[in-house]
Design a protein around this motif. Structure first.
Motif, PDB file in Angstrom:
ATOM      1  N   ASN A   1       1.603   8.071  -6.759  1.00 18.07           N
ATOM      2  CA  ASN A   1       1.105   8.724  -7.978  1.00 18.07           C
ATOM      3  C   ASN A   1       2.234   9.180  -8.879  1.00 18.07           C
ATOM      4  OD1 ASN A   1      -1.724   8.594  -7.910  1.00 18.07           O
ATOM      5  ND2 ASN A   1      -1.880  10.309  -6.486  1.00 18.07           N
ATOM      6  N   PHE A   2       3.208   9.861  -8.291  1.00 20.02           N
ATOM      7  CA  PHE A   2       4.322  10.352  -9.103  1.00 20.02           C
ATOM      8  C   PHE A   2       5.314   9.238  -9.420  1.00 20.02           C
ATOM      9  CE2 PHE A   2       2.853  14.477  -7.387  1.00 20.02           C
ATOM     10  CZ  PHE A   2       2.665  15.123  -8.602  1.00 20.02           C
ATOM     11  N   GLY A   3       5.418   8.248  -8.526  1.00 18.87           N
ATOM     12  CA  GLY A   3       6.299   7.111  -8.784  1.00 18.87           C
ATOM     13  C   GLY A   3       5.872   6.337 -10.011  1.00 18.87           C
ATOM     14  N   VAL A   4       4.556   6.208 -10.202  1.00 19.66           N
ATOM     15  CA  VAL A   4       4.026   5.489 -11.368  1.00 19.66           C
ATOM     16  C   VAL A   4       4.488   6.170 -12.656  1.00 19.66           C
ATOM     17  CG1 VAL A   4       1.893   5.035 -12.638  1.00 19.66           C
ATOM     18  CG2 VAL A   4       2.047   4.424 -10.235  1.00 19.66           C
ATOM     19  N   LEU A   5       4.531   7.520 -12.642  1.00 16.53           N
ATOM     20  CA  LEU A   5       4.968   8.258 -13.834  1.00 16.53           C
ATOM     21  C   LEU A   5       6.377   7.880 -14.252  1.00 16.53           C
ATOM     22  CD1 LEU A   5       3.717  11.854 -12.953  1.00 16.53           C
ATOM     23  CD2 LEU A   5       2.667  10.254 -14.539  1.00 16.53           C
ATOM     24  N   TYR A   6       7.183   7.482 -13.274  1.00 18.12           N
ATOM     25  CA  TYR A   6       8.583   7.167 -13.552  1.00 18.12           C
ATOM     26  C   TYR A   6       8.847   5.662 -13.498  1.00 18.12           C
ATOM     27  CZ  TYR A   6       9.279  12.173 -13.164  1.00 18.12           C
ATOM     28  OH  TYR A   6       9.202  13.525 -13.369  1.00 18.12           O
ATOM     29  N   GLY A   7       7.771   4.871 -13.550  1.00 16.25           N
ATOM     30  CA  GLY A   7       7.933   3.419 -13.563  1.00 16.25           C
ATOM     31  C   GLY A   7       8.587   2.880 -12.309  1.00 16.25           C
ATOM     32  N   MET A   8       8.318   3.511 -11.162  1.00 19.79           N
ATOM     33  CA  MET A   8       8.965   3.108  -9.911  1.00 19.79           C
ATOM     34  C   MET A   8       8.609   1.668  -9.552  1.00 19.79           C
ATOM     35  SD  MET A   8       8.648   4.861  -6.113  1.00 19.79           S
ATOM     36  CE  MET A   8       9.479   6.379  -6.522  1.00 19.79           C
ATOM     37  N   SER A   9       9.616   0.893  -9.160  1.00 16.72           N
ATOM     38  CA  SER A   9       9.423  -0.494  -8.765  1.00 16.72           C
ATOM     39  C   SER A   9       9.033  -0.578  -7.299  1.00 16.72           C
ATOM     40  CB  SER A   9      10.719  -1.279  -8.979  1.00 16.72           C
ATOM     41  OG  SER A   9      11.729  -0.770  -8.116  1.00 16.72           O
ATOM     42  N   ALA A  10       8.651  -1.779  -6.859  1.00 16.49           N
ATOM     43  CA  ALA A  10       8.342  -1.985  -5.440  1.00 16.49           C
ATOM     44  C   ALA A  10       9.565  -1.688  -4.588  1.00 16.49           C
ATOM     45  CB  ALA A  10       7.858  -3.416  -5.215  1.00 16.49           C
ATOM     46  N   PHE A  11      10.734  -2.054  -5.094  1.00 17.11           N
ATOM     47  CA  PHE A  11      11.975  -1.778  -4.364  1.00 17.11           C
ATOM     48  C   PHE A  11      12.168  -0.272  -4.195  1.00 17.11           C
ATOM     49  CE2 PHE A  11      16.521  -0.726  -4.485  1.00 17.11           C
ATOM     50  CZ  PHE A  11      16.968  -1.435  -3.376  1.00 17.11           C
ATOM     51  N   GLY A  12      11.976   0.482  -5.294  1.00 19.86           N
ATOM     52  CA  GLY A  12      12.148   1.935  -5.238  1.00 19.86           C
ATOM     53  C   GLY A  12      11.128   2.591  -4.325  1.00 19.86           C
ATOM     54  N   LEU A  13       9.862   2.121  -4.395  1.00 22.59           N
ATOM     55  CA  LEU A  13       8.821   2.684  -3.543  1.00 22.59           C
ATOM     56  C   LEU A  13       9.098   2.387  -2.075  1.00 22.59           C
ATOM     57  CD1 LEU A  13       6.122   4.168  -3.367  1.00 22.59           C
ATOM     58  CD2 LEU A  13       4.965   1.964  -3.607  1.00 22.59           C
ATOM     59  N   ALA A  14       9.530   1.158  -1.808  1.00 25.13           N
ATOM     60  CA  ALA A  14       9.847   0.769  -0.428  1.00 25.13           C
ATOM     61  C   ALA A  14      10.945   1.668   0.135  1.00 25.13           C
ATOM     62  CB  ALA A  14      10.268  -0.686  -0.376  1.00 25.13           C
ATOM     63  N   LYS A  15      11.946   1.916  -0.667  1.00 24.53           N
ATOM     64  CA  LYS A  15      13.064   2.760  -0.236  1.00 24.53           C
ATOM     65  C   LYS A  15      12.598   4.191  -0.015  1.00 24.53           C
ATOM     66  CE  LYS A  15      17.890   3.563  -1.447  1.00 24.53           C
ATOM     67  NZ  LYS A  15      18.940   3.352  -2.464  1.00 24.53           N
ATOM     68  N   SER A  16      11.735   4.682  -0.909  1.00 27.12           N
ATOM     69  CA  SER A  16      11.267   6.058  -0.822  1.00 27.12           C
ATOM     70  C   SER A  16      10.371   6.283   0.391  1.00 27.12           C
ATOM     71  CB  SER A  16      10.507   6.415  -2.104  1.00 27.12           C
ATOM     72  OG  SER A  16      10.064   7.729  -2.071  1.00 27.12           O
ATOM     73  N   LEU A  17       9.533   5.290   0.691  1.00 25.56           N
ATOM     74  CA  LEU A  17       8.586   5.436   1.805  1.00 25.56           C
ATOM     75  C   LEU A  17       9.115   4.882   3.118  1.00 25.56           C
ATOM     76  CD1 LEU A  17       5.196   4.509   0.062  1.00 25.56           C
ATOM     77  CD2 LEU A  17       6.076   6.774   0.592  1.00 25.56           C
ATOM     78  N   GLY A  18      10.237   4.147   3.045  1.00 27.60           N
ATOM     79  CA  GLY A  18      10.772   3.548   4.265  1.00 27.60           C
ATOM     80  C   GLY A  18       9.911   2.419   4.792  1.00 27.60           C
ATOM     81  N   ILE A  19       9.379   1.616   3.858  1.00 23.14           N
ATOM     82  CA  ILE A  19       8.534   0.482   4.242  1.00 23.14           C
ATOM     83  C   ILE A  19       9.093  -0.797   3.648  1.00 23.14           C
ATOM     84  CG2 ILE A  19       6.452   1.903   4.434  1.00 23.14           C
ATOM     85  CD1 ILE A  19       5.643   0.936   1.640  1.00 23.14           C
ATOM     86  N   ALA A  20       8.510  -1.932   4.026  1.00 18.97           N
ATOM     87  CA  ALA A  20       8.971  -3.220   3.509  1.00 18.97           C
ATOM     88  C   ALA A  20       8.612  -3.346   2.030  1.00 18.97           C
ATOM     89  CB  ALA A  20       8.332  -4.361   4.294  1.00 18.97           C
ATOM     90  N   ARG A  21       9.440  -4.088   1.298  1.00 22.89           N
ATOM     91  CA  ARG A  21       9.208  -4.247  -0.139  1.00 22.89           C
ATOM     92  C   ARG A  21       7.863  -4.923  -0.415  1.00 22.89           C
ATOM     93  NH1 ARG A  21      13.674  -6.775  -4.311  1.00 22.89           N
ATOM     94  NH2 ARG A  21      12.486  -6.490  -6.236  1.00 22.89           N
ATOM     95  N   LYS A  22       7.506  -5.896   0.423  1.00 13.42           N
ATOM     96  CA  LYS A  22       6.242  -6.612   0.237  1.00 13.42           C
ATOM     97  C   LYS A  22       5.062  -5.657   0.396  1.00 13.42           C
ATOM     98  CE  LYS A  22       3.806 -10.777   1.754  1.00 13.42           C
ATOM     99  NZ  LYS A  22       3.806 -11.914   2.726  1.00 13.42           N
ATOM    100  N   GLU A  23       5.171  -4.775   1.377  1.00  7.29           N
ATOM    101  CA  GLU A  23       4.113  -3.788   1.608  1.00  7.29           C
ATOM    102  C   GLU A  23       4.020  -2.830   0.431  1.00  7.29           C
ATOM    103  OE1 GLU A  23       2.781  -0.535   5.060  1.00  7.29           O
ATOM    104  OE2 GLU A  23       4.718  -1.573   5.173  1.00  7.29           O
ATOM    105  N   ALA A  24       5.176  -2.423  -0.092  1.00  6.72           N
ATOM    106  CA  ALA A  24       5.205  -1.525  -1.249  1.00  6.72           C
ATOM    107  C   ALA A  24       4.562  -2.186  -2.458  1.00  6.72           C
ATOM    108  CB  ALA A  24       6.643  -1.126  -1.558  1.00  6.72           C
ATOM    109  N   GLN A  25       4.840  -3.472  -2.654  1.00  5.46           N
ATOM    110  CA  GLN A  25       4.241  -4.193  -3.777  1.00  5.46           C
ATOM    111  C   GLN A  25       2.727  -4.263  -3.641  1.00  5.46           C
ATOM    112  OE1 GLN A  25       6.007  -5.486  -6.622  1.00  5.46           O
ATOM    113  NE2 GLN A  25       3.866  -5.349  -7.253  1.00  5.46           N
ATOM    114  N   THR A  26       2.257  -4.412  -2.404  1.00  3.68           N
ATOM    115  CA  THR A  26       0.810  -4.435  -2.159  1.00  3.68           C
ATOM    116  C   THR A  26       0.193  -3.101  -2.556  1.00  3.68           C
ATOM    117  OG1 THR A  26       1.086  -6.002  -0.335  1.00  3.68           O
ATOM    118  CG2 THR A  26      -0.978  -4.757  -0.398  1.00  3.68           C
ATOM    119  N   TYR A  27       0.856  -1.996  -2.193  1.00  8.22           N
ATOM    120  CA  TYR A  27       0.352  -0.672  -2.558  1.00  8.22           C
ATOM    121  C   TYR A  27       0.263  -0.539  -4.080  1.00  8.22           C
ATOM    122  CZ  TYR A  27       1.238   1.044   2.235  1.00  8.22           C
ATOM    123  OH  TYR A  27       1.226   1.248   3.576  1.00  8.22           O
ATOM    124  N   ILE A  28       1.304  -0.977  -4.777  1.00 11.93           N
ATOM    125  CA  ILE A  28       1.329  -0.864  -6.237  1.00 11.93           C
ATOM    126  C   ILE A  28       0.229  -1.725  -6.851  1.00 11.93           C
ATOM    127  CG2 ILE A  28       2.691  -1.416  -8.296  1.00 11.93           C
ATOM    128  CD1 ILE A  28       5.170  -0.510  -6.754  1.00 11.93           C
TER     129      ILE A  28
END
Length: 891
Positions: free
Chosen positions: A724-751
């Protein structure tokens, strides 16, 4: 080289362009033009001129197009990446600047800058001149001689015969011999495989030259090395041709062509204004300067009466104060200046002190006579950074009303992309006028005097000019506010907020110094414990606070992975240590150590020193014209960054206490930015969640993970909150993956799932990026322009950053506008209802009040009503409130 020899400096311009570009990153002007290389290069030139004081100088550049080396070896420099897109447009500007400085510049088609330098160095050395080549390029070591040296201004290193011998094992003629064997990976010079610089140096020391070595390969130790020399001997000869500089070019220039003459100030003024190099502009400006012919000094009571009459008759005037300190709540008044017409004005000295000072009017008399004038709401008053002047005059006994323009704030709104809204910069950019610098009247360094010691005659011109220029700027800026649609925001929010903030700063906030002293002692003990744990984990004692020693322990002693080197040693920044924490517990301890150490020094030890001796409170300064979004910042001290996620950070807040017998009330907007997003994006699903008072993070988790709301786990909610807050800052799948400690592909699925459920949010984001690309700014709900000039950058990383800002700025800026409106209304109500409660702090989305216990119910209702109805969104604005004996309890 002797001091008596004529000196000439040859600057390797092309080399320094790249070095400047990489030394300074992400610098641009308000139009988005990258200026980092230009700025670095300009300062390098000036360093040479100032430090070396040459009377002869030339700047040498590479010419466009291929050189003869490319013809004999097409792969020459083929491994080099393409010139950065944001560097390319800076090169013509650099050359234009060199021309404006009246410095000779040379380039020759088919040859490199090094060849021109080699030719000139040999030519002038043969004539007995002392030649200094300004470069960081080792290739130019071959031109060193008794009369030629190299100077690297970026490293403050001089290279002479001794340094060449140390590096290449002999005289400068051995440089090309060694490089022919070792090659040069940066220029794609092949050399001989298996032979590095160290081995090449040994071989040349033994055999003297490449040719002699190739003629005596049988005497070389090692069969493999002999084999390589036989196989790649011709390649070595080719390499020697590539690295050998041409020193006999036909150049139609002579020593006299390189005279260093006075810069073209008019051309430099134009360039520095365009580039927005404000400090350089002050030094080289050709703009008009004050004559002071129509500036008057007021030293008699009759003159003061005439001044007051003139100001009243004018109905509108600019004023400025001169003081003993930059800290308004500690500054004593030295004088006040006034202006009602361009080019005219008065200076009223009241506090100058020096041997032989003329008689000045009694301060108490002046204050009494000015009191009705300054308090008259019908007299329009103009100031630059008015809050400072209001506080200074309040401390002197004068209340100011009727403020009609603050030129700093007017510029901040009308020209949000400008890098500076200071008086000197505005005068230059908007009026073509060069103001008198403060140090021109007070001096610099150890010899600097306070303004109270400046001679009144000098002070009159300096001080009156400030009021005069402020008046002229108001006339320029007020139409700009109308043209840019910022007039209403200026009149209804920013300008009235000056009075609110000055009241808050005047009030200050009480600090429990004894509590901080005890907390500092606790932190000292905690640091000692952490240090012991770190030493035990590392197996040795060292200075944990030293990045150099820490890097050596982590990467050389413990041999931990993921190390990266910088110019000064191993990097031990937060990112490096966070990654290392997965490998070894020592990294987490170091992060804890740094966090505690910073809190101790920044708050526990520093805050008590800032307590005002007269009030027993700290009086932070709220800055209105700093952030890109309109958010307030604070300084001296900065109270915006006290961490609340750590126990130590929360304990800092315990030191903030109310007046004796009072309570602190903290009122904090709940998820205001997400609510603004729901409104601005007009996203039905988000609006529905807020309307029903749902847990927005749990609802988002339910949507993107595809589970019933009741089945959302705390971990799912945590991840959804990050999204939710990542979207406010235009967070990429790479940034989300790093923040959550998950795979980039999984982060992209969440987005993807997020945008599938909230499609209007994606539309909003794309619309804001398009708006930014079209206008170079985005707007808030109240119409504030937030500049994003970097959206047009050729640099992908810079452009991506600007795109993220284009999404976030309208939301964060709207939140800033809303809380400002709430502050204005609360301040007005507290005064109207004659309540004793004072608003003392604003931090992000939170307001803090020092409140008598008896007023609690009334103030809670008042604050909630004004904050929740400051702006009508499509979703409810909610406020969380708390009351306590300190800020932590209240929050």
């Amino acid at each position: 080289m002797t001091d008596q020899a004529q000196r000439i400096y040859l600057i390797d311009g092309s080399s320094y362009i790249y070095r400047a570009y990489y030394a300074i990153r992400q610098l641009s002007n308000s139009k988005g033009l990258a200026t980092n290389a230009v700025y670095g290069f300009t300062n390098m030139l000036l360093k040479v001129v100032r430090d070396e004081q040459p009377d002869h100088l030339a700047v040498i550049f590479d010419a466009k197009g291929p050189t003869f080396r490319k013809e004999i070896y097409p792969e020459y420099k083929a491994n080099r990446s393409a010139m950065p897109e944001d560097l390319r447009p800076q090169i013509p500007v650099i050359k234009e600047l060199v021309k404006a400085f009246n410095m000779p510049a040379l380039e020759l088609e088919g040859y490199e800058a090094d060849d021109i330098i080699a030719t000139l160095a040999r030519r002038f050395a043969e004539r007995g001149m002392a030649v200094t080549v300004v470069t960081g390029d080792k290739d130019l070591m071959q031109v060193v001689s008794e009369r030629v040296r190299l100077l690297d201004t970026m490293k403050d290193q001089v290279v002479g015969l001794a340094e060449v011998a140390e590096r290449f094992g002999g005289t400068p003629d051995k440089v090309v011999e060694v490089q022919a064997l070792a090659g040069d990976s940066s220029d794609n010079v092949p050399g001989v495989p298996g032979i590095g610089e160290k081995t090449a140096r040994t071989l040349i020391a033994q055999f003297g030259t490449l040719e002699n070595l190739l003629a005596n390969i049988d005497q070389v130790s090692g069969k493999k090395r002999q084999e390589n020399l036989r196989q790649f001997g011709e390649q070595a000869r080719l390499s020697k041709k590539l690295v050998s500089l041409v020193d006999d070019l036909s150049l139609d220039v002579d020593y006299d062509n390189f005279d260093l003459s006075e810069p073209n100030h008019e051309a430099l003024t134009h360039l520095f204004k365009e580039l927005e190099f404000h400090k350089l502009l002050q030094e080289f400006s050709s703009d008009e300067r004050a004559s002071g012919e129509h500036y008057q000094t007021v030293v008699t009571e009759d003159q003061l009466d005439d001044l007051i009459h003139a100001l009243k008759k004018a109905g509108r005037f600019a004023f400025d104060t001169e003081t003993t300190s930059l800290v308004a709540t500690r500054a004593d008044l030295v004088g006040i200046s006034f202006a009602i017409k361009p080019g005219e004005g008065w200076y009223l000295p009241v506090g100058h002190r020096y041997l032989g000072v003329p008689e000045q009017l009694d301060r108490a008399l002046v204050i009494d006579k000015l009191r009705p004038l300054m308090a008259d709401t019908q007299l329009a008053k103009i100031a630059q950074n008015a809050k400072y002047d209001l506080l200074v005059l309040r401390r002197a006994g004068l209340e100011v009303a009727g403020l009609s323009c603050d030129t700093m704030l007017a510029s901040y709104l009308a020209n949000p992309a400008a890098k500076s809204h200071g008086l000197d910069t505005l005068a230059s950019e908007l009026l073509g006028y060069r103001t008198i610098g403060y140090t021109e009247v007070t001096g610099k360094g150890k010899k600097q005097i306070g303004f109270e010691e400046v001679e009144i005659e000098k002070a009159t011109v300096y001080a009156t000019e400030d009021a005069d220029i402020t008046l002229r700027l108001a006339d320029k800026l007020e139409p700009q506010l109308a043209e840019t649609g910022q007039g209403e925001l200026f009149r209804t929010v920013e300008l009235p907020l000056v009075t609110v903030l000055s009241d808050m700063e005047w009030q200050g906030v009480r600090i429990d110094a004894d509590f901080l002293k005890g907390l500092s002692a606790d932190m000292k003990t905690r640091l000692a414990t952490l240090e012991g744990e770190i030493h035990e984990l590392s197996g040795r004692s060292f200075n944990v606070a030293s990045p150099k020693q820490l890097g050596e322990v982590l990467f050389e002693h413990l041999k931990l992975p993921r190390g990266k080197k910088t110019k000064t040693g191993w990097s031990t920044d937060v990112e490096v240590l966070t990654n290392l924490a997965e490998e070894h517990p020592i990294a987490a301890r170091v992060l804890d150590y740094r966090s505690v150490a910073k809190l101790k020094s920044t708050y526990c030890d520093a805050l008590p020193k800032l307590i005002h001796p007269d009030t027993g409170r700290i009086h932070t300064s709220f800055n209105q014209a700093v952030t890109a979004t309109g958010r307030l910042s604070s300084s001296d001290p900065n109270l915006q960054n006290i961490p609340i996620r750590t126990e130590e950070g929360r304990r800092i807040r315990e030191a903030f206490v109310p007046a004796e017998g009072n309570l602190l009330l903290a009122a904090d907007y709940s998820q205001v930015e997400l609510r603004i997003l729901a409104h601005m994006a007009d996203e039905p699903a988000l609006k529905e969640s807020f309307a029903h008072g749902e847990d927005i993070h749990a609802r988002t988790a339910s949507e993107i993970f595809g589970v019933f709301l009741e089945l959302v786990t705390p971990e799912m909610r945590r991840q959804a909150k990050t999204i939710n807050f990542g979207v406010l800052y235009g967070m990429s799948a790479f940034g989300l993956a790093k923040s959550l400690g998950i795979a980039r592909k999984e982060a992209q699925t969440y987005i993807d799932n997020y945008f599938a459920r909230y499609p209007k949010v994606l539309e909003f984001m794309e619309a804001k990026k398009a708006e930014a690309r079209e206008k170079q700014y985005v707007t808030t709900l109240l119409g504030r322009r937030c500049a994003v000039p970097e959206i047009a950058s050729k640099n992908g990383a810079v452009r991506g950053y600007a795109e993220r800002n284009a999404i976030n700025y309208p939301i964060q800026g709207s939140a800033a506008d809303i809380i400002k409106v709430a502050m204005l209304r609360i301040h007005e109500r507290l005064k109207a209802e004659k309540l004793e409660t004072k608003m003392v702090l604003q931090v992000h989305d939170e307001l803090v009040f020092d409140m008598p216990a008896a007023e609690q119910a009334a103030v809670e209702n008042l604050v909630r009503e004004q904050m929740e109805h400051a702006f009508e969104l499509d979703v409810p604005l909610l406020v969380d409130m708390g009351v306590g004996r300190n800020w932590r309890e209240a929050h």
